[in-house]
Motif scaffolding. Structure first.
Motif, mmCIF file in Angstrom:
data_model
loop_
_atom_site.group_PDB
_atom_site.id
_atom_site.type_symbol
_atom_site.label_atom_id
_atom_site.label_comp_id
_atom_site.label_asym_id
_atom_site.label_seq_id
_atom_site.Cartn_x
_atom_site.Cartn_y
_atom_site.Cartn_z
ATOM 1 N N GLU A 1 -17.468 4.703 5.848
ATOM 2 C CA GLU A 1 -16.742 3.628 5.173
ATOM 3 C C GLU A 1 -15.375 4.118 4.672
ATOM 4 O O GLU A 1 -14.352 3.441 4.833
ATOM 5 C CB GLU A 1 -17.594 3.122 3.993
ATOM 6 N N CYS B 1 -13.442 6.267 5.782
ATOM 7 C CA CYS B 1 -12.455 6.607 6.811
ATOM 8 C C CYS B 1 -11.964 5.371 7.571
ATOM 9 O O CYS B 1 -10.977 5.459 8.316
ATOM 10 C CB CYS B 1 -13.044 7.599 7.821
ATOM 11 N N ARG B 2 -12.651 4.262 7.397
ATOM 12 C CA ARG B 2 -12.280 3.062 8.162
ATOM 13 C C ARG B 2 -10.880 2.605 7.783
ATOM 14 O O ARG B 2 -10.517 2.584 6.613
ATOM 15 C CB ARG B 2 -13.288 1.956 7.929
ATOM 16 N N GLY B 3 -10.104 2.270 8.779
ATOM 17 C CA GLY B 3 -8.750 1.794 8.532
ATOM 18 C C GLY B 3 -7.757 2.901 8.244
ATOM 19 O O GLY B 3 -6.578 2.635 8.004
ATOM 20 N N CYS B 4 -8.213 4.130 8.282
ATOM 21 C CA CYS B 4 -7.292 5.246 7.996
ATOM 22 C C CYS B 4 -6.433 5.531 9.230
ATOM 23 O O CYS B 4 -6.948 5.681 10.341
ATOM 24 C CB CYS B 4 -8.076 6.499 7.613
ATOM 25 N N ASP B 5 -5.125 5.632 9.018
ATOM 26 C CA ASP B 5 -4.199 5.915 10.125
ATOM 27 C C ASP B 5 -4.472 7.273 10.773
ATOM 28 O O ASP B 5 -4.068 7.511 11.904
ATOM 29 C CB ASP B 5 -2.761 5.934 9.601
ATOM 30 N N GLN C 1 -7.442 8.786 11.140
ATOM 31 C CA GLN C 1 -8.847 9.004 11.489
ATOM 32 C C GLN C 1 -9.022 9.836 12.766
ATOM 33 O O GLN C 1 -9.854 10.734 12.825
ATOM 34 C CB GLN C 1 -9.533 7.645 11.662
ATOM 35 N N ARG D 1 -5.062 10.896 3.510
ATOM 36 C CA ARG D 1 -4.797 9.557 2.956
ATOM 37 C C ARG D 1 -4.947 9.556 1.434
ATOM 38 O O ARG D 1 -4.114 8.994 0.724
ATOM 39 C CB ARG D 1 -5.736 8.519 3.586
#
Lengths: 101, 368
Positions: B318, B320-324, B326, B354
């Protein structure tokens, strides 16, 4: 033990340097490790086969005879490659001939 | 990224003793819950060393505690030599006399001795390591150099020595003429977890440490090493940002690949417990005398699980989701994740780019 880099011939009975460590890493390769200086050489499976037969009793001629039994299509070119490998190992101090006393 | 598991470990870390003559405030070694801090007798270590030699282990890293406090240390080192291995030694330096340095030299098998030194002068070094610890550490370096034993230094970066890093670098690389030294920072393991904010770098301090070290790295190219801490993070974070800007993920990243030790390395605690790594002392794989090293290496489920960790995608978390970043991230150290989150199979938050950018933004700063 006395190394002879330039005059390897098929009648020689070479032995591996007992101070070196052969580490089998996987099916494809092994590491030859010299604990005295930390140097590491990579050996392929054929080189490992040769290494394990260099016991100071068999001549290189006999070693090659065994390789011919193991590998199909073992020809003169393969023999030259074996001699080149042994020469190279001798140059590293990894194999040599027992001195007669 | 595919990792090959070696048939036996190439290197084994031996924590020979839990005793230490110093009480460093940030010690990562002590105060792990559930870890027994007892020392094995000589015979047990000798039996293990023979087994390591038979397993064709190439090298051991001797640490502690302070390994040189063991009265039998040279008996153990002699056994390492007889078993056709080399060794590294980690020390705070205080037991390293000229005689000890000479004995290490005579083994002919010492890769390197690493001395811990955190500053260019006593008042900086001793902030964390305690009064009277600076002079012996410096003397140890000189004894080792005089005996021609390869020596390096580990500088642990903390809030109290950032401004001294240029002077420390001059001392080590110019005055002492070391080929190189390495840096890290206080990790969330052992004692340091007890002190929290008092010891750890704030986002501003962390950024400053990164900038100071990157400047020194430019001035002394290739002579300041880092696998963790501000300099390593500076280098990794910039690589991750470049990858994002170019739209190219870093090959092999994007999964929990931050820990590669479990493929070719193992560790043994002072009490004889096999552990995956010195950063994971709670994960007992077996005990010396009860399990053979080779069986632990091949069969321990905990070790297998850690190796399988590399297949876990960061996209499954969760946080890490949406992390540029990743697909450029490794999830960092399993030890940090276990210590901070109680689960080694998660990304460790202490080296998350992040989060760091967000923390900097709150302070009105940004990563250059």
């Amino acid at each position: 033990m006395h190394n002879n880099l330039l005059k390897i011939d098929l009648d020689m009975r070479l032995a591996v340097n007992p101070n070196l460590v052969l580490r089998i890493e996987d099916d494809d390769c092994a590491l030859l490790f010299d604990p005295d200086n930390g140097r590491v050489e990579i050996l392929n499976c054929t080189a490992v086969e040769i290494w394990q037969q260099l016991d100071g009793k068999r001549s290189l001629h006999e070693v090659i005879g065994r390789l011919e039994e193991i590998y199909d299509g073992f020809d003169e070119d393969a023999t030259r490659q074996v001699l080149a490998l042994v020469n190279s190992l001798a140059g590293l101090g990894a194999v040599g001939v027992w001195e007669q006393t | 990224m595919s990792h090959k598991v070696m048939r036996t470990p190439r290197m084994v870390d031996l924590e020979l003793t839990s005793r230490c003559n110093l009480s460093c405030r940030y010690c990562y070694y002590l105060d792990h819950q559930g870890v027994s801090y007892q020392d094995l007798p000589t015979e047990r270590w000798l039996a293990l060393i023979r087994e390591l030699g038979e397993s064709k282990v190439m090298s051991v890293c001797l640490s502690g505690g302070e390994a040189l406090l063991r009265e039998d240390i040279f008996t153990l080192i002699d056994a390492i030599v007889t078993s056709q291995m080399r060794f590294d030694l980690l020390s705070n330096g205080s037991p390293v006399t000229a005689e000890v340095a000479q004995r290490l030299k005579l083994t002919g098998r010492c890769n390197c001795v690493q001395i811990s030194l955190d500053g260019s002068r006593a008042e900086v070094h001793e902030v964390m390591r305690g009064e009277g610890s600076f002079a012996p550490a410096l003397a140890a370096i000189r004894h080792l150099q005089a005996a021609e034993v390869p020596v390096t230094v580990r500088v642990t970066v903390h809030a109290g020595n950032i401004d001294d890093l240029p002077a420390t670098t001059r001392l080590l690389l110019e005055e002492l003429n070391l080929p190189s030294f390495s840096t890290n920072s206080i990790s969330s393991l052992g004692s340091s977890a007890k002190y929290d904010d008092e010891l750890f770098l704030s986002p501003e301090q962390r950024l400053r440490a990164m900038q100071v070290l990157s400047g020194l790295d430019a001035r002394y190219p290739g002579r300041i090493e880092a696998s963790a801490g501000p300099l390593a993070e500076w280098q990794m974070f910039h690589e991750m940002r470049r990858a994002h800007q170019n739209g190219q993920p870093i090959p092999g990243h994007g999964h929990l690949v931050g820990c590669g030790c479990v493929f070719d390395r193992l560790a043994v605690r002072a009490d004889g417990a096999y552990i995956p790594c010195v950063m994971l002392p709670q994960m007992v794989l077996g005990m010396i005398g009860e399990s053979r090293l080779i069986d632990v290496w091949r069969d321990a489920k905990v070790l297998d699980d850690l190796r399988e960790r590399t297949k876990i995608s960061l996209g499954s978390f969760e946080e890490c989701r949406g992390c540029d970043y990743q697909l450029s991230c490794t999830g960092n150290c399993a030890g940090g994740a276990l210590s901070l989150l109680g689960d080694a199979n998660r990304p460790s938050p202490d080296a998350c780019l992040r989060s760091f950018e967000r923390d900097l933004a709150k302070a009105g700063l940004s990563l250059p």
